[in-house]
Every structure is written in structure tokens, then in C-alpha cells.
Design an enzyme around this catalytic site. Sequence first.
Site, PDB file in Angstrom:
ATOM      1  N   LYS A 148       0.835  -1.213   0.000  1.00 29.12           N
ATOM      2  CA  LYS A 148       0.000   0.000   0.000  1.00 29.12           C
ATOM      3  C   LYS A 148       0.864   1.255   0.000  1.00 29.12           C
ATOM      4  O   LYS A 148       0.495   2.270  -0.601  1.00 29.12           O
ATOM      5  CB  LYS A 148      -0.953   0.013   1.208  1.00 29.12           C
ATOM      6  CG  LYS A 148      -2.329  -0.528   0.890  1.00 29.12           C
ATOM      7  CD  LYS A 148      -2.442  -2.030   0.901  1.00 29.12           C
ATOM      8  CE  LYS A 148      -2.356  -2.730  -0.365  1.00 29.12           C
ATOM      9  NZ  LYS A 148      -2.412  -4.185  -0.260  1.00 29.12           N
TER      10      LYS A 148
ATOM     11  N   LEU B  86      -2.262  -7.786  -9.572  1.00 30.04           N
ATOM     12  CA  LEU B  86      -2.870  -6.534 -10.052  1.00 30.04           C
ATOM     13  C   LEU B  86      -2.358  -5.326  -9.270  1.00 30.04           C
ATOM     14  O   LEU B  86      -2.117  -4.264  -9.836  1.00 30.04           O
ATOM     15  CB  LEU B  86      -4.395  -6.611  -9.959  1.00 30.04           C
ATOM     16  CG  LEU B  86      -5.053  -7.605 -10.914  1.00 30.04           C
ATOM     17  CD1 LEU B  86      -6.565  -7.638 -10.698  1.00 30.04           C
ATOM     18  CD2 LEU B  86      -4.743  -7.265 -12.378  1.00 30.04           C
ATOM     19  N   GLU B  87      -2.193  -5.505  -7.950  1.00 32.26           N
ATOM     20  CA  GLU B  87      -1.700  -4.372  -7.147  1.00 32.26           C
ATOM     21  C   GLU B  87      -0.256  -4.021  -7.528  1.00 32.26           C
ATOM     22  O   GLU B  87       0.068  -2.863  -7.782  1.00 32.26           O
ATOM     23  CB  GLU B  87      -1.804  -4.693  -5.651  1.00 32.26           C
ATOM     24  CG  GLU B  87      -3.246  -4.731  -5.148  1.00 32.26           C
ATOM     25  CD  GLU B  87      -3.361  -4.925  -3.635  1.00 32.26           C
ATOM     26  OE1 GLU B  87      -2.328  -4.961  -2.947  1.00 32.26           O
ATOM     27  OE2 GLU B  87      -4.510  -5.036  -3.157  1.00 32.26           O
TER      28      GLU B  87
ATOM     29  N   GLY C 202      10.003 -21.943  15.965  1.00 31.67           N
ATOM     30  CA  GLY C 202       9.189 -22.738  16.877  1.00 31.67           C
ATOM     31  C   GLY C 202       8.725 -24.036  16.237  1.00 31.67           C
ATOM     32  O   GLY C 202       8.399 -24.063  15.044  1.00 31.67           O
TER      33      GLY C 202
ATOM     34  N   HIS D 112     -23.662  14.793   2.870  1.00 28.83           N
ATOM     35  CA  HIS D 112     -23.520  15.244   1.494  1.00 28.83           C
ATOM     36  C   HIS D 112     -22.463  16.329   1.419  1.00 28.83           C
ATOM     37  O   HIS D 112     -22.452  17.216   2.266  1.00 28.83           O
ATOM     38  CB  HIS D 112     -24.859  15.803   0.993  1.00 28.83           C
ATOM     39  CG  HIS D 112     -24.762  16.374  -0.387  1.00 28.83           C
ATOM     40  ND1 HIS D 112     -24.658  15.574  -1.505  1.00 28.83           N
ATOM     41  CD2 HIS D 112     -24.718  17.657  -0.829  1.00 28.83           C
ATOM     42  CE1 HIS D 112     -24.567  16.344  -2.576  1.00 28.83           C
ATOM     43  NE2 HIS D 112     -24.597  17.617  -2.198  1.00 28.83           N
TER      44      HIS D 112
ATOM     45  N   ALA E 145      -5.272 -10.540   6.126  1.00 23.68           N
ATOM     46  CA  ALA E 145      -4.776 -10.162   7.443  1.00 23.68           C
ATOM     47  C   ALA E 145      -5.915 -10.031   8.459  1.00 23.68           C
ATOM     48  O   ALA E 145      -5.794 -10.491   9.600  1.00 23.68           O
ATOM     49  CB  ALA E 145      -4.013  -8.845   7.345  1.00 23.68           C
TER      50      ALA E 145
ATOM     51  N   ALA F 225      -3.242 -12.910 -12.504  1.00 27.90           N
ATOM     52  CA  ALA F 225      -4.035 -11.673 -12.351  1.00 27.90           C
ATOM     53  C   ALA F 225      -4.867 -11.732 -11.081  1.00 27.90           C
ATOM     54  O   ALA F 225      -6.039 -11.378 -11.077  1.00 27.90           O
ATOM     55  CB  ALA F 225      -4.931 -11.482 -13.574  1.00 27.90           C
TER      56      ALA F 225
HETATM   57  P1  FAD Z   1       1.975 -14.227   8.286  1.00 29.02           P
HETATM   58  O1  FAD Z   1       1.707 -12.783   8.185  1.00 29.02           O
HETATM   59  O2  FAD Z   1       2.552 -14.907   7.098  1.00 29.02           O
HETATM   60  O3  FAD Z   1       2.912 -14.397   9.551  1.00 29.02           O
HETATM   61  C1  FAD Z   1       3.455 -15.622   9.909  1.00 29.02           C
HETATM   62  C2  FAD Z   1       4.693 -15.375  10.741  1.00 29.02           C
HETATM   63  O4  FAD Z   1       5.104 -16.601  11.311  1.00 29.02           O
HETATM   64  C3  FAD Z   1       5.878 -14.870   9.924  1.00 29.02           C
HETATM   65  O5  FAD Z   1       6.401 -13.723  10.534  1.00 29.02           O
HETATM   66  C4  FAD Z   1       6.885 -16.026   9.966  1.00 29.02           C
HETATM   67  O6  FAD Z   1       8.228 -15.601  10.004  1.00 29.02           O
HETATM   68  C5  FAD Z   1       6.513 -16.703  11.269  1.00 29.02           C
HETATM   69  N1  FAD Z   1       6.837 -18.123  11.323  1.00 29.02           N
HETATM   70  C6  FAD Z   1       6.470 -19.094  10.448  1.00 29.02           C
HETATM   71  N2  FAD Z   1       6.890 -20.299  10.883  1.00 29.02           N
HETATM   72  C7  FAD Z   1       7.527 -20.081  12.057  1.00 29.02           C
HETATM   73  C8  FAD Z   1       8.157 -20.928  12.997  1.00 29.02           C
HETATM   74  N3  FAD Z   1       8.205 -22.252  12.822  1.00 29.02           N
HETATM   75  N4  FAD Z   1       8.724 -20.360  14.085  1.00 29.02           N
HETATM   76  C9  FAD Z   1       8.678 -19.006  14.285  1.00 29.02           C
HETATM   77  N5  FAD Z   1       8.080 -18.164  13.445  1.00 29.02           N
HETATM   78  C10 FAD Z   1       7.507 -18.694  12.347  1.00 29.02           C
HETATM   79  N6  FAD Z   1      -3.997  -9.085   3.286  1.00 29.02           N
HETATM   80  C11 FAD Z   1      -4.935  -8.163   3.550  1.00 29.02           C
HETATM   81  O7  FAD Z   1      -5.843  -8.422   4.339  1.00 29.02           O
HETATM   82  N7  FAD Z   1      -4.893  -6.921   2.956  1.00 29.02           N
HETATM   83  C12 FAD Z   1      -3.929  -6.593   2.070  1.00 29.02           C
HETATM   84  O8  FAD Z   1      -3.917  -5.473   1.549  1.00 29.02           O
HETATM   85  C13 FAD Z   1      -2.937  -7.555   1.766  1.00 29.02           C
HETATM   86  N8  FAD Z   1      -1.942  -7.269   0.894  1.00 29.02           N
HETATM   87  C14 FAD Z   1      -0.981  -8.190   0.667  1.00 29.02           C
HETATM   88  C15 FAD Z   1       0.038  -7.873  -0.224  1.00 29.02           C
HETATM   89  C16 FAD Z   1       1.056  -8.772  -0.478  1.00 29.02           C
HETATM   90  C17 FAD Z   1       2.169  -8.394  -1.443  1.00 29.02           C
HETATM   91  C18 FAD Z   1       1.067 -10.026   0.196  1.00 29.02           C
HETATM   92  C19 FAD Z   1       2.190 -11.008  -0.045  1.00 29.02           C
HETATM   93  C20 FAD Z   1       0.056 -10.356   1.076  1.00 29.02           C
HETATM   94  C21 FAD Z   1      -0.979  -9.451   1.308  1.00 29.02           C
HETATM   95  N9  FAD Z   1      -2.028  -9.744   2.182  1.00 29.02           N
HETATM   96  C22 FAD Z   1      -3.002  -8.819   2.416  1.00 29.02           C
HETATM   97  C23 FAD Z   1      -2.135 -11.049   2.862  1.00 29.02           C
HETATM   98  C24 FAD Z   1      -1.658 -10.941   4.307  1.00 29.02           C
HETATM   99  O9  FAD Z   1      -0.322 -10.512   4.322  1.00 29.02           O
HETATM  100  C25 FAD Z   1      -1.800 -12.301   4.996  1.00 29.02           C
HETATM  101  O10 FAD Z   1      -3.118 -12.767   4.860  1.00 29.02           O
HETATM  102  C26 FAD Z   1      -1.450 -12.191   6.468  1.00 29.02           C
HETATM  103  O11 FAD Z   1      -0.144 -11.717   6.653  1.00 29.02           O
HETATM  104  C27 FAD Z   1      -1.608 -13.548   7.153  1.00 29.02           C
HETATM  105  O12 FAD Z   1      -1.282 -13.431   8.500  1.00 29.02           O
HETATM  106  P2  FAD Z   1      -0.715 -14.656   9.341  1.00 29.02           P
HETATM  107  O13 FAD Z   1      -0.481 -14.129  10.716  1.00 29.02           O
HETATM  108  O14 FAD Z   1      -1.588 -15.824   9.167  1.00 29.02           O
HETATM  109  O15 FAD Z   1       0.668 -15.056   8.661  1.00 29.02           O
HETATM  110  P1  AMP Z   2      -4.264 -15.501  -6.488  1.00 26.52           P
HETATM  111  O1  AMP Z   2      -4.295 -16.936  -6.039  1.00 26.52           O
HETATM  112  O2  AMP Z   2      -5.538 -14.759  -6.309  1.00 26.52           O
HETATM  113  O3  AMP Z   2      -3.060 -14.763  -5.991  1.00 26.52           O
HETATM  114  O4  AMP Z   2      -4.094 -15.556  -8.070  1.00 26.52           O
HETATM  115  C1  AMP Z   2      -3.065 -16.263  -8.709  1.00 26.52           C
HETATM  116  C2  AMP Z   2      -3.424 -16.402 -10.181  1.00 26.52           C
HETATM  117  O5  AMP Z   2      -2.333 -16.969 -10.903  1.00 26.52           O
HETATM  118  C3  AMP Z   2      -4.621 -17.324 -10.431  1.00 26.52           C
HETATM  119  O6  AMP Z   2      -5.638 -16.585 -11.066  1.00 26.52           O
HETATM  120  C4  AMP Z   2      -4.053 -18.425 -11.335  1.00 26.52           C
HETATM  121  O7  AMP Z   2      -4.982 -18.812 -12.335  1.00 26.52           O
HETATM  122  C5  AMP Z   2      -2.835 -17.749 -11.973  1.00 26.52           C
HETATM  123  N1  AMP Z   2      -1.812 -18.712 -12.454  1.00 26.52           N
HETATM  124  C6  AMP Z   2      -1.328 -19.783 -11.785  1.00 26.52           C
HETATM  125  N2  AMP Z   2      -0.386 -20.444 -12.541  1.00 26.52           N
HETATM  126  C7  AMP Z   2      -0.278 -19.753 -13.718  1.00 26.52           C
HETATM  127  C8  AMP Z   2       0.521 -19.906 -14.926  1.00 26.52           C
HETATM  128  N3  AMP Z   2       1.407 -20.916 -15.088  1.00 26.52           N
HETATM  129  N4  AMP Z   2       0.358 -18.999 -15.934  1.00 26.52           N
HETATM  130  C9  AMP Z   2      -0.525 -17.979 -15.787  1.00 26.52           C
HETATM  131  N5  AMP Z   2      -1.297 -17.783 -14.696  1.00 26.52           N
HETATM  132  C10 AMP Z   2      -1.184 -18.645 -13.662  1.00 26.52           C
END
Ligand code: FAD
Ligand code: AMP
Length: 478
Positions: free
Chosen positions: A58, A194-195, A122, A451, A327, A189
Site C-alpha cells: 500500500k 494486479l496491485e 518454533g 452530502h 490479514a 491476475a
Molecule cells: P503471516 O503474516 O505470514 O505471519 C506468519 C509469521 O510466522 C511470519 O512472521 C513467519 O516468520 C513466522 N513463522 C512461520 N513459521 C515459524 C516458525 N516455525 N517459528 C517461528 N516463526 C515462524 N492481506 C490483507 O488483508 N490486505 C492486504 O492489503 C494484503 N496485501 C498483501 C500484499 C502482499 C504483497 C502479500 C504477499 C500479502 C498481502 N495480504 C493482504 C495477505 C496478508 O499478508 C496475509 O493474509 C497475512 O499476513 C496472514 O497473517 P498470518 O499471521 O496468518 O501469517
Molecule cells: P491468487 O491466487 O488470487 O493470488 O491468483 C493467482 C493467479 O495466478 C490465479 O488466477 C491463477 O490462475 C494464476 N496462475 C497460476 N499459474 C499460472 C501460470 N502458469 N500462468 C498464468 N497464470 C497462472
Amino acid sequence: MTQKFDVVVIGAGPGGYVAAIKAAQLGLKTACIEKYQDKEGKIALGGTCLNVGCIPSKALLDSSYKYHEAHAGFAIHGIEAKGVTIDVPAMVARKNGIVKNLTGGVSTLFKANGVTLLEGHGKLLANKQVEVTAGDGTTQVVEATNVILASGSTPVDIPPAPVNQDTIVDSTGALEFQAVPKKLGVIGAGVIGLELGSVWARLGAEVTVLEALEKFLPAADDQVAKEALKILTKQGLKIRLGARVTGSEVKKKQVNVNFTDADGEQTLTFDKLIVSVGRRPVTTDLLAADSGVNLDERGFIFVDDYCATSVPGVYAIGDVVRGAMLAHKASEEGVMVAERIAGHKAQMNYDLIPSVIYTHPEIAWVGKTEQVLKAEGVAVNVGTFPFAASGRAMAANDTAGFVKVIADAKTDRVLGVHVIGPAAAELVQQGAIGMEFGTSAEDLGMMVFSHPTMSEALHEAALAVNGQAIHIANRKKR
Ligand code: FAD
Ligand code: AMP
């Protein structure tokens, strides 16, 4: 002596850190284990979301939008902005500063709430013992009455495009480019593709998105997905549907990408390629063979509706379990589990988790789509309102998109709110609040909306459900 805790959380992402804070607030002696190291080699809390996900993406989306506006959006306001340039390393550094601030903030919250941070990897052993292996290899075992597994997810790798974090990157690498690639390829996509594609397109990259599926944004409402494809294409994103990537070859500083589509085998050459084809749960070395915790057939930790695993007292939350990889879903599961451990009868409404794609305009929704409701045989009334008819949107020169409210034809209860347009994420949240309280379209229509606001588009769409919109001709007559 072995340390004992009421609750041990593995992982400090938005699932784990929120669960740990909540558990501590409820009077439980809590520890949280985290291993992620930042660029300086220090343990950083906040997980994917804060370090390489929601927040950094973001930050770059906001920076790149400002740049894009300066180039393409100022003139209509009579503002001349000549010679506007982008300093990519400065933009990325700003992003890194925000990440540092927020991850540091989680550490402060741990201290303020009395959560013990255990640094290292862990692993759940039998009998709710947890082994922690520090960076230097030393291990300790702690005992827990309850364990919460919150290890999150990691990007999926595909053999046709192996990530090297140079020419071929995953989402983490795409947040670190130090210059705008001239030609950027994106595989997938989905939300992340997309972002991140939008960030670099706004800064001048020629972006091609290769998507294997024929259908664009299949989880979104069809009408919204169609509008999104139109708008994003107009912005310059080349979105190629039905294009399955089959191979790639890195040559000098470029990558040739092979894919097949309706026209057969094709090749495109890019300066950078982002692989964003989804995420998979992280369970590597997380569970000892005799831990008793089961995975499901897709590799997620198997849990019930309350995030309980197959072992009493062991829970799992967030991206490592079934459901949306978001998240806010992870955090709410964390709160629910902490409350249940404390003896409360907490539960969570999985039907009302909002989804947002932070393109411009934003795309967001909550509840069911019209096509899903039709497939379920539910008779619905639909109201839409275009931002082109909103005074606030006109003032902001931000009129693309619409709000769509779907209500049960018999009861008028709102079953879905779908928005593509300015402030879509915020508008959808208003719909979600109403839906949580069982709002009808009529209820929303009877409320007073300020409004001029973008929110008025939600008001008018709710009115339109029953043919009562004021600022647009009603398709359905009263
Ligand atoms: P995670 O955030 O993946 O955290 C897991 C943590 O556990 C990590 O810090 C890892 O190091 C730790 N860990 C793993 N295994 C171990 C272990 N054995 N011992 C110790 N530590 C460990 N979600 C949204 O809601 N809004 C968004 O705008 C959004 N944008 C995103 C953009 C990107 C580019 C990406 C990649 C993801 C985005 N997400 C977004 C998804 C969001 O980041 C995840 O859904 C969210 O972080 C999941 O939270 P979590 O706590 O389950 O896992
Ligand atoms: P998301 O799971 O929402 O992050 O989207 C991932 C996207 O990647 C899905 O829409 C899949 O259809 C697409 N995808 C996965 N493998 C391939 C591939 N080999 N070529 C093109 N698109 C793919």
C-alpha cells in the site's frame, strides 16, 4: 528450568501477534515465537503483512498514485506540474521506514501487554511442548497449556518461472525494485499481481499480466469484474486471459517468457517478471511427527470452525488454515481463539469477511455475488449507482465505477455489497457493518448520509434496490 506459559503462539504475523496481545490482555501468561529477520538481521514482528505484504504494497501504491496523478490527473484541475520525476530508491526507502515503524510498534505492544517474545524457530512437539531454535542453533523447550499455530504463508513457486529475486521475482522482490523496469511481466491476475502491476505501471513500466484462467477475477461479482477489466485495460495494463506460462529463460538482464493461449505458443520478453500465482501455507519443520496435529489434503493445518486442531489445546489461525488469506481474517481468528482459551464463547462470522483489491479505482466486496446467489436459486433485487452521478466523485475527478447492493427479493435483507470506485474499501465496510446487524436495503435507504460523500453512492444503490433512487433513473419502478 522449563518455562511454562498459558499460551504459546508460533508466528507473529497479524494472526499470531494479535492472538498473543489478546491472550495477555485476558490475563493469560503468553509467549510468542518469531524467527523473521529484517535486512539488518534483527527479528521483526508483524509477519508477511507488515514486512512484505499489506503495508509495503500500500505504501508503494500510494506513492505511485501520487506520481501518476501529478502526470495525468493534475491538468484537469488547472494545475501545471512540469518536470515531475520519480526517485525510486527514495520511494522504496519511505516504504521501508513505514515497515520499520509498524514492526517496532508491535514489539512495543508486546512489552506493554507483557507478551514474552521468544526469538527463533518454533516447533510443536508432543504434549504441547514447543521447541525454540535460536539463530545461533541453541534450543530451548517451553511448555504450554495452549498453543496457537500462526505460521502464515509464502509465495507459490512454479517450475516454468523459478524466482531468482533479480529478473524473476516474487511479491517480496517486486517491493524492492530500485528502478522502473521498461517492460514488466506479471504471472497471475490475482489481487497481488494486479496491485504490484499497478504500482510499476503508474511509474511508467509497460506491464503485461499473463493469467491462465479465461475469466477475470472469478471471485468478484461478474459486473464488477467486467468493469475492472475495462478500467484497468484503459489504464494501460495488458491483461492477457487464457495465457498459461509454460517456461522462461533468463538471458543477460532480460527474461523470455513462453506461454500458450488461444493463438498457440507465444513468447514475450521482459526486463522483470513478477510471479504472483498464489500463496501456500507454511508448515515446514513446524510439527514434530508425534505432535498429533493433522494437515488437510491441500497442506493447510486442519481446524474446525473455531480454529481448534485435532489436538485439544492446540489451535491454528490465519493463512496456515482454510479460508481467505487475509490479514483481518487472521487477526479476528486470533482474537476468537484467545477468547475461547480464556473461557469465553467467542465465534467469528466467516460469511462477512470483506475483500479488497487496492487498484485505482479500488475493488471491494462483502457477502455473496449475484452469480452465486442465482446459482443458489435465491431471488434477488439489485440496485446500482454509478460514481459518474456522484457530486463528490465529480469534484474529485474520480468517477469510474459503481456501487451494487444485492438484497433478498422476499425479505429485502442485504446479501452482498460490491463496489468498484473511489473509497470502495471504506464503502464496503459500511455495508459489512449493516449486514452484520441484518440490515435491509430499505434500512440503508432510510439512513441519513452526509452530502457530498462517496458514501452517498451506497445510499443511492440501496435505494435503487427497491426502485427508489433519487439521483439516477430507476430501472425498477416502485
Ligand atoms: P503471516 O503474516 O505470514 O505471519 C506468519 C509469521 O510466522 C511470519 O512472521 C513467519 O516468520 C513466522 N513463522 C512461520 N513459521 C515459524 C516458525 N516455525 N517459528 C517461528 N516463526 C515462524 N492481506 C490483507 O488483508 N490486505 C492486504 O492489503 C494484503 N496485501 C498483501 C500484499 C502482499 C504483497 C502479500 C504477499 C500479502 C498481502 N495480504 C493482504 C495477505 C496478508 O499478508 C496475509 O493474509 C497475512 O499476513 C496472514 O497473517 P498470518 O499471521 O496468518 O501469517
Ligand atoms: P491468487 O491466487 O488470487 O493470488 O491468483 C493467482 C493467479 O495466478 C490465479 O488466477 C491463477 O490462475 C494464476 N496462475 C497460476 N499459474 C499460472 C501460470 N502458469 N500462468 C498464468 N497464470 C497462472
